[in-house]
Design a protein around this motif. Structure first.
Motif, PDB file in Angstrom:
ATOM      1  N   HIS A   1     -20.206  -9.889 -18.584  1.00  0.00           N
ATOM      2  CA  HIS A   1     -20.668 -10.307 -19.917  1.00  0.00           C
ATOM      3  C   HIS A   1     -19.559 -10.989 -20.730  1.00  0.00           C
TER       4      HIS A   1
ATOM      5  N   HIS B   1     -24.455  -1.953 -22.468  1.00  0.00           N
ATOM      6  CA  HIS B   1     -25.228  -2.482 -21.343  1.00  0.00           C
ATOM      7  C   HIS B   1     -25.629  -1.322 -20.435  1.00  0.00           C
TER       8      HIS B   1
ATOM      9  N   ASP C   1     -20.573   3.753 -17.050  1.00  0.00           N
ATOM     10  CA  ASP C   1     -19.136   3.797 -16.784  1.00  0.00           C
ATOM     11  C   ASP C   1     -18.669   5.242 -16.589  1.00  0.00           C
TER      12      ASP C   1
ATOM     13  N   ASP D   1     -24.718  -1.289 -16.504  1.00  0.00           N
ATOM     14  CA  ASP D   1     -23.370  -1.596 -16.033  1.00  0.00           C
ATOM     15  C   ASP D   1     -22.437  -0.401 -15.997  1.00  0.00           C
TER      16      ASP D   1
ATOM     17  N   VAL E   1     -19.407  -4.577 -16.037  1.00  0.00           N
ATOM     18  CA  VAL E   1     -19.554  -4.968 -17.438  1.00  0.00           C
ATOM     19  C   VAL E   1     -18.790  -6.250 -17.747  1.00  0.00           C
TER      20      VAL E   1
ATOM     21  N   ASP F   1     -20.649  -1.838  -9.744  1.00  0.00           N
ATOM     22  CA  ASP F   1     -19.206  -2.092  -9.766  1.00  0.00           C
ATOM     23  C   ASP F   1     -18.741  -2.626  -8.418  1.00  0.00           C
TER      24      ASP F   1
ATOM     25  N   PHE G   1     -13.487  -4.633 -23.127  1.00  0.00           N
ATOM     26  CA  PHE G   1     -14.424  -4.174 -22.105  1.00  0.00           C
ATOM     27  C   PHE G   1     -13.974  -2.796 -21.630  1.00  0.00           C
TER      28      PHE G   1
ATOM     29  N   VAL H   1     -17.525  -4.238 -25.679  1.00  0.00           N
ATOM     30  CA  VAL H   1     -18.505  -4.349 -24.592  1.00  0.00           C
ATOM     31  C   VAL H   1     -18.348  -3.133 -23.681  1.00  0.00           C
ATOM     32  N   GLN H   2     -19.439  -2.451 -23.433  1.00  0.00           N
ATOM     33  CA  GLN H   2     -19.355  -1.177 -22.717  1.00  0.00           C
ATOM     34  C   GLN H   2     -20.557  -0.976 -21.804  1.00  0.00           C
ATOM     35  N   GLY H   3     -20.293  -0.586 -20.571  1.00  0.00           N
ATOM     36  CA  GLY H   3     -21.358  -0.204 -19.655  1.00  0.00           C
ATOM     37  C   GLY H   3     -21.710   1.259 -19.852  1.00  0.00           C
TER      38      GLY H   3
END
Length: 264
Positions: free
Chosen positions: A257, A246, A223, A249, A254, A167, A117, A218-220
């Motif tokens: 998830h 995402h 960010d 996010d 994030v 966040d 993440f 997994v990445q927002g």
């Protein structure tokens, strides 16, 4: 359960993990290595025990000056061997991401999957690596070496603009334990965070192309700590990676998830 194994501060969700499938949690920077409530809840739902180990210089794990990302993974080999686990899903959040990947390189027969993440990618050696980071001062200083990174730590202050609205909502809701734990880690001093930043900005000590496990990144897309470009760099370097973006996010949100990533 909390115990010392191979000189490291180890947290486990069960006393006896022999023959168990486990979620190996690689904490962010900074954290104490304690098992966070939402991690435990998701692991329980997937029939996994949890192992979380404080990296050197965090909590009760002694400092290992000059450690690389690969060194941390090598140090976890005797821990997992002593626990007698059957298989591992290696999961890393933020600064834990590189270490989750390193474990797959160090223990290919044991690590059956990796999930990261908001993980940084290996340092590229140029300014593009820092693009869209809201507060890259610590990492910039780390490029110059330990002395510069320690000087930065003397005046370092948290920039709230690193986090977006979702966040803060996560830190006030399901992931409140993450914020509490980060504050506890910060109170113990900067050594762990300094050593993490130094490790991220020097060679990691293993080849991403040699990671044979499946990886979910997994990445927002919102960010501001570790921007999405890092996830795309990792995707390009890993032979069996899936990029899970995402749009809504940020860096912390994030993590919601986690359950879905484990089902992939």
């Amino acid at each position: 359960m909390r115990r010392r194994i191979a000189g490291l501060d180890v947290h486990t969700s069960l006393d006896d993990l022999a023959g168990r499938d486990v979620l190996l949690w690689h904490h962010g920077s900074p954290q104490t290595g304690a098992i966070l409530a939402p991690v435990q809840a998701v692991a329980d739902a997937h029939g996994l025990a949890v192992v979380s180990v404080a990296r050197p210089a965090y909590a009760g794990s002694p400092r290992h000056p000059g450690r690389t990302v690969a060194d941390v993974a090598t140090g976890l080999v005797p821990v997992l061997d002593a626990l007698g686990v059957a298989s591992v899903v290696s999961v890393g959040a933020s600064g834990g991401g590189p270490h989750a990947l390193a474990c797959a390189a160090a223990m290919p027969g044991l690590i059956r999957a990796v999930v990261t993440f908001a993980s940084p990618a290996p340092f590229s050696g140029d300014d593009s690596w820092f693009e869209r980071m809201r507060a890259p001062g610590g990492l910039w200083a780390a490029v110059e070496g330990e002395a510069a990174r320690r000087r930065f730590a003397e005046t370092d202050a948290f920039d709230a603009e690193q986090f977006v609205d979702v966040d803060f909502a996560a830190l006030e809701g399901e992931w409140v334990s993450l914020g509490v734990d980060a504050a506890a880690a910060e109170a113990e001093g900067p050594d762990g965070l300094i050593d993490d930043d130094l490790a991220f900005t020097r060679p990691w000590g293993f080849d991403l192309a040699g990671v044979s496990a499946s990886v979910v990144l997994v990445q927002g897309e919102r960010d501001r700590v570790i921007p999405p470009a890092h996830a795309r760099r990792l995707k390009a370097a890993l032979p069996h990676a899936t990029l899970d973006l995402h749009p809504a996010d940020g860096h912390v949100s994030v993590l919601r998830h986690l359950g879905a990533a484990l089902r992939r």
